[in-house]
Write a protein that holds these residues in place. Structure first.
Motif, PDB file in Angstrom:
ATOM      1  N   UNK A  25     -30.073 -12.645  22.949  1.00 55.07           N
ATOM      2  CA  UNK A  25     -29.730 -12.275  24.316  1.00 55.07           C
ATOM      3  C   UNK A  25     -30.062 -13.419  25.248  1.00 55.07           C
ATOM      4  N   UNK A  26     -29.139 -13.680  26.193  1.00 59.13           N
ATOM      5  CA  UNK A  26     -29.366 -14.723  27.191  1.00 59.13           C
ATOM      6  C   UNK A  26     -28.579 -14.364  28.446  1.00 59.13           C
ATOM      7  N   UNK A  63     -24.753 -18.783  25.050  1.00 57.65           N
ATOM      8  CA  UNK A  63     -26.170 -19.135  25.029  1.00 57.65           C
ATOM      9  C   UNK A  63     -26.390 -20.555  25.534  1.00 57.65           C
ATOM     10  N   UNK A  64     -25.559 -21.487  25.092  1.00 54.95           N
ATOM     11  CA  UNK A  64     -25.713 -22.885  25.525  1.00 54.95           C
ATOM     12  C   UNK A  64     -25.556 -23.007  27.033  1.00 54.95           C
ATOM     13  N   UNK A  65     -24.559 -22.335  27.572  1.00 53.75           N
ATOM     14  CA  UNK A  65     -24.347 -22.390  29.021  1.00 53.75           C
ATOM     15  C   UNK A  65     -25.467 -21.709  29.791  1.00 53.75           C
ATOM     16  N   UNK A  66     -25.926 -20.583  29.301  1.00 54.50           N
ATOM     17  CA  UNK A  66     -26.999 -19.863  29.985  1.00 54.50           C
ATOM     18  C   UNK A  66     -28.285 -20.674  30.019  1.00 54.50           C
ATOM     19  N   UNK A  70     -30.834 -21.097  33.126  1.00 57.33           N
ATOM     20  CA  UNK A  70     -32.111 -20.384  33.061  1.00 57.33           C
ATOM     21  C   UNK A  70     -32.610 -20.461  31.620  1.00 57.33           C
ATOM     22  N   UNK A  71     -33.762 -21.070  31.471  1.00 54.47           N
ATOM     23  CA  UNK A  71     -34.289 -21.306  30.131  1.00 54.47           C
ATOM     24  C   UNK A  71     -35.071 -20.093  29.644  1.00 54.47           C
ATOM     25  N   UNK A  72     -34.322 -19.095  29.157  1.00 54.71           N
ATOM     26  CA  UNK A  72     -34.959 -17.918  28.568  1.00 54.71           C
ATOM     27  C   UNK A  72     -34.048 -17.371  27.477  1.00 54.71           C
ATOM     28  N   UNK A  73     -34.674 -16.773  26.487  1.00 49.15           N
ATOM     29  CA  UNK A  73     -33.935 -16.252  25.345  1.00 49.15           C
ATOM     30  C   UNK A  73     -34.735 -15.099  24.757  1.00 49.15           C
ATOM     31  N   UNK A  74     -34.010 -14.107  24.256  1.00 52.45           N
ATOM     32  CA  UNK A  74     -34.619 -13.018  23.509  1.00 52.45           C
ATOM     33  C   UNK A  74     -33.904 -12.908  22.169  1.00 52.45           C
ATOM     34  N   UNK A 122     -36.739 -22.489  19.742  1.00 49.22           N
ATOM     35  CA  UNK A 122     -37.298 -21.487  20.646  1.00 49.22           C
ATOM     36  C   UNK A 122     -38.819 -21.473  20.606  1.00 49.22           C
ATOM     37  N   UNK A 123     -39.421 -21.454  21.784  1.00 47.40           N
ATOM     38  CA  UNK A 123     -40.847 -21.242  21.927  1.00 47.40           C
ATOM     39  C   UNK A 123     -41.059 -19.773  22.273  1.00 47.40           C
ATOM     40  N   UNK A 124     -41.757 -19.067  21.413  1.00 45.88           N
ATOM     41  CA  UNK A 124     -41.980 -17.634  21.579  1.00 45.88           C
ATOM     42  C   UNK A 124     -43.267 -17.424  22.371  1.00 45.88           C
TER      43      UNK A 124
END
Length: 180
Positions: A25-26, A63-66, A70-74, A122-124
Motif C-alpha cells: 500500500x502506498x 508505488x514508485x510515483x507515490x 511521500x516516503x511511506x509504505x505498508x 524498506x525500513x520497517x
C-alpha cells in the motif's frame, strides 16, 4: 486484538515466509491510494527492520510515483490457511532502479528476472499483527508463470517501450522516475 512491535521477530518472519502473496500500500499526498498484490519469489527479509522486494513490470507504477512524493509504505500478509492472522509492516522505502549503483546487488538476490523494474528497500518502523478471523480460506496456491512469459515475449526493447507507455507516470499523472 492488534499488537504492535518495533521490528520483525522470528515468528513474524516465519509467518511472512510461509505466505504466497503480499500486498503493498502506498499513497501520494493527494490522489488515489494504491494497494497492489505481489507474489513470485520477490521478497527478502534482511533483518528486523529491513525488507527488500523486487517489483516486476506491471500495468501501473504507482508505488514508485507515490514514494517520490511521500516516503511511506505498508506491506501486508494474511493467512488463507488454518492460522488466522494478518501482519502489516509499516515504514519508509527507497526506490532502486536498474541505473542505480546498488541495483546489481539488490536485484541479484532475485536472479534479476527479465521485466524487473525496481527494487524497494524498506525500513520497517512498526509491525502490527491482528486476528484475521474474517479472512476466508483459499486452497491450492501456486505461482503464475504468465508474467515471466509475458516479459520474455516482449523482450528488453519491448519492455522499455511498455515502461514508456504505461509506467512513466501514475494514474494521477505523477512522475515515477523510471527513466531519469
Amino acid at each position: 486484538m492488534a499488537k504492535q512491535f518495533d521490528g520483525i521477530g522470528d515468528a513474524h518472519r516465519a509467518f511472512i515466509e510461509d505466505q504466497h502473496i503480499f500486498f503493498v500500500g502506498s499513497a501520494a499526498s493527494d490522489g488515489r491510494v494504491n494497494v497492489s498484490p505481489k507474489g513470485q519469489d520477490s521478497l527478502r527479509i534482511m533483518g528486523p527492520n529491513r525488507i527488500v522486494w523486487l517489483n516486476l513490470t506491471g500495468s501501473g507504477n504507482e508505488t514508485a510515483g507515490h514514494l517520490r512524493d511521500v516516503n511511506r509504505m505498508t506491506l501486508m500478509w494474511c493467512s488463507f490457511t488454518t492460522r488466522p492472522l494478518i501482519l502489516r509492516c509499516f515504514g519508509t522505502a527507497r526506490t532502486v532502479h536498474p541505473r542505480d549503483e546498488d541495483w546489481a546487488e539488490l536485484a541479484g538476490m532475485f536472479g534479476t528476472p527479465l521485466g524487473a523494474r525496481q527494487v524497494y528497500d524498506m525500513t520497517v518502523d512498526m509491525v502490527q499483527t491482528s486476528c484475521g478471523y474474517g479472512v476466508p480460506f483459499f486452497d491450492n496456491p501456486r505461482p503464475r508463470e504468465t508474467i515471466a512469459t509475458w516479459a520474455e515475449d516482449k523482450g528488453e526493447d519491448g519492455l522499455l517501450a511498455y515502461w514508456e507507455e504505461k509506467n512513466r507516470t501514475t494514474i494521477d499523472g505523477a512522475e515515477t522516475g523510471i527513466f531519469e
